[in-house]
Design an enzyme around this catalytic site. Structure first.
Site, short mmCIF file in Angstrom:
data_model
loop_
_atom_site.label_atom_id
_atom_site.label_comp_id
_atom_site.label_asym_id
_atom_site.label_seq_id
_atom_site.Cartn_x
_atom_site.Cartn_y
_atom_site.Cartn_z
N ASP A 217 3.41 -12.72 -1.51
CA ASP A 217 4.18 -11.52 -1.78
C ASP A 217 4.92 -11.08 -0.52
O ASP A 217 4.34 -11.05 0.57
CB ASP A 217 3.20 -10.42 -2.22
CG ASP A 217 3.91 -9.19 -2.70
OD1 ASP A 217 4.60 -9.28 -3.72
OD2 ASP A 217 3.76 -8.13 -2.06
N GLU A 276 7.74 -15.58 -1.81
CA GLU A 276 8.67 -14.61 -2.37
C GLU A 276 9.45 -14.05 -1.19
O GLU A 276 8.98 -13.18 -0.48
CB GLU A 276 7.94 -13.46 -3.07
CG GLU A 276 8.93 -12.52 -3.72
CD GLU A 276 8.58 -11.03 -3.63
OE1 GLU A 276 9.16 -10.24 -4.39
OE2 GLU A 276 7.77 -10.64 -2.78
C1 GLC Z 1 6.85 -7.94 -4.43
C2 GLC Z 1 6.26 -7.90 -5.82
C3 GLC Z 1 6.52 -6.54 -6.39
C4 GLC Z 1 5.83 -5.52 -5.51
C5 GLC Z 1 6.28 -5.64 -4.06
C6 GLC Z 1 5.38 -4.88 -3.14
O1 GLC Z 1 8.21 -7.80 -4.42
O2 GLC Z 1 6.82 -8.92 -6.58
O3 GLC Z 1 6.11 -6.43 -7.71
O4 GLC Z 1 6.15 -4.23 -5.97
O5 GLC Z 1 6.24 -6.97 -3.63
O6 GLC Z 1 4.16 -5.53 -3.00
#
Ligand code: GLC
Length: 544
Positions: A217, A276
């Site tokens: 994340d 991500e």
């Molecule tokens: C990422 C996740 C999202 C979350 C954010 C903070 O972007 O995919 O859902 O709100 O991180 O952890």
């Protein structure tokens, strides 16, 4: 300690050199919305376990499960209070252990989410930090700073939270702490050796339990520009993923991934990590994929591409070129739990459905690995009319009720039956944490299964062919001539995919045996066929 593992046998039939993840199709399970095993209206690990055969029959290789760790759920579980415990509303450690084993027995791998940029404000470290005095060592695991202004009453700088509002919150003793997301998600200080050590230990905990890898994340987070200088822009969220920001995508972050990769490589079975990372371009993204760092990164540039042939050709070429330099596979994704569902993005209604059918045939024909988001195989649209009082995404409150947030793509999956929430929970249960639209009966798994023209059967057939055809999965792509508004490419000598992005039918050659199409093709003059608007077709090329 490395435990011996029983790993799934490769389930594909084609000749597939290289590790499984290079061309895997990975299905994202947003745990709270997938299936509710205990009838409390919230999806859980038990629910996932009962639906594993569905995923096996769908034909995916792996599932990625969003956070199920102990959490006050200020951000759907992306606010983790204990990284080694399962939230009691979602199950137990025994459930995740059983889930991993059952998935492996069905030939499915399991990837779990890891959230390293921030913890929950209920995490033991943050409680300890709050209980300590300003300047105490217990605060150094986070980003505490003095404020500006005569009495320190102004935030330390002008950084904004991704969810809206300032990225700083003041605590009663006057100090401020940084949170790039909600105030309940304080950012960790990754210069602190305990933070680095702790996350290696957390990864080992889950690897020992048998998971096949991690989705990281906010993988572009963690390190911040050290002087914490102002940005001088008051809509920083609009720059996310397109321009450099002082708190994202800093070069120091790559040191973390080298450590993590070294750990992953000590385990058997090709464990993976996928980033991500919202970064400005494909070249910056490729840095995360160097051979001693992460295995994959989500391709958000593909997800954000407008529905047009030149735009898709450009993003495919850029994506393939960027990963080729570092020897990583490309990945492709159309939707996830943070963005509007693509049926709606592509125009909604029959138009959105047609384009979504074309998009998945394009996506699954491209070289590399693909991520599917739960419910896209049912053609679920974004739910845009959720009542205000049910909205739970922190974006709704933080934006002062101007941004309705991401709940519309997180509505529970309709499985079967005639009344909402359509089998989301066990028999007789009528609860769901977000209401399921009453008219989703026709979109349920039960309603679509066995109906040849359904989205579900299109996905199943595409995934079946993808496993069976030697040209698909890893490898290369060669563009071939196509009419205006279309893209056509070959995978190996025997496979051709043609996509018509335009709003009128076009005549294309019949390349051989038609394998699969988003809509029926009819014969045209000179032995060609008419490819409808917003439609893709897969061919098996036969000798001319
Ligand atoms: C990422 C996740 C999202 C979350 C954010 C903070 O972007 O995919 O859902 O709100 O991180 O952890």
């Amino acid at each position: 300690m490395n435990l011996p593992l029983t790993l799934p046998e490769p389930s594909r039939t084609r000749d597939n050199p290289g590790p499984w993840w290079r061309d895997a199709v990975i299905y994202q399970v947003y745990v709270r919305s997938f299936a509710d095993g205990n009838g409390d209206g919230v999806g859980d690990l038990l629910g996932i376990r009962t639906r594993l055969p569905y995923l096996r029959d769908l034909g995916v290789d792996a599932l990625w499960i969003t956070p199920f760790y102990a959490s006050p759920m200020a951000d759907g579980g992306y606010d983790v209070a204990d990284y080694r415990a399962v939230d009691p509303t979602l199950g137990t450690l025994g459930d995740i252990d059983a889930l991993v084993r059952e998935a492996h027995a069905l030939g499915l791998r399991v990837i779990v989410d890891i959230v390293p940029n921030h913890t929950s404000d209920r995490h033991a470290w943050f409680r300890e930090a709050l209980a300590a005095a300003p300047g105490d060592a217990a605060r150094e695991r986070y980003m505490f700073r003095d404020g500006r202004g005569a009495d320190g009453e102004l935030p330390p700088n002008d950084w904004e939270s991704v969810f809206g509002g300032p990225a700083w919150t003041r605590v009663p003793d006057g100090s401020w702490y940084l949170h790039l997301f909600a105030p309940e998600q304080p950012d960790l200080n990754w210069h602190h050796p305990e933070v680095r050590a702790e996350f290696l230990d957390i990864l080992a905990f889950w690897l020992n339990l048998g998971v096949d890898g991690f989705r990281i994340d906010v993988a572009h987070g963690m390190f911040k520009e050290p002087t914490l200088a102002d940005i001088g822009h008051d809509r920083q969220i609009s720059l996310l993923g397109t321009q450099a920001l002082p708190y994202f995508d800093r070069d120091e972050v790559h040191e973390i991934y080298r450590d993590w990769r070294a750990l992953l490589d000590t385990y058997p079975g090709d464990r993976v990590a996928v980033a991500e990372a919202w970064v400005p371009d494909a070249a910056r993204l490729a840095l995360y994929l160097r051979p001693d760092e992460l295995h994959q990164a989500f391709n958000f540039h593909y997800l954000g591409t407008d529905w047009s042939a030149p735009a898709f050709r450009a993003v495919v070429d850029d994506s393939l070129a960027a990963v080729a330099d570092v020897g990583a596979p490309a990945t492709w994704v159309l939707s996830n739990h943070d963005v509007q569902r693509h049926v709606t993005r592509y125009g909604g209604g029959p138009l959105g459905q047609a384009r979504a059918r074309a998009a998945v045939l394009l996506t699954l024909a491209l070289p590399g690995s693909a991520y599917l988001y739960q419910g896209e195989e049912l053609g679920l649209p974004e739910v845009t009319d959720l009542p205000d009082e049910v909205l739970q995404d922190p974006q709704w409150e933080r934006s002062g009720h101007t941004d309705r947030g991401r709940d519309g793509c997180r509505v529970p999956i309709p499985w079967d039956g005639t009344e909402a929430p359509f089998g989301f929970g066990p028999p007789g249960s009528r609860q769901s944490w977000l209401p399921v639209p009453a008219d989703w009966q026709g979109l349920s798994v039960q309603a679509q299964r066995g109906r040849p023209d359904s989205m579900l059967e299109l996905y199943r057939e595409a995934l079946r062919l993808r496993r069976a055809l030697p040209g698909l999965g890893g490898g290369t792509l060669r563009w071939i001539d196509a009419p205006d508004g279309c893209l056509a490419f070959e995978r190996g000598a025997e496979f051709v995919c043609v996509v018509n992005f335009g709003d009128a039918p076009v005549t294309i050659p019949a390349y051989g045996r038609q394998l699969l199409a988003g809509a029926p093709l009819v014969a045209a003059e000179a032995g060609g066929v008419l490819l409808p608007a917003d439609t893709a077709v897969w061919w098996e090329r036969t000798a001319e």
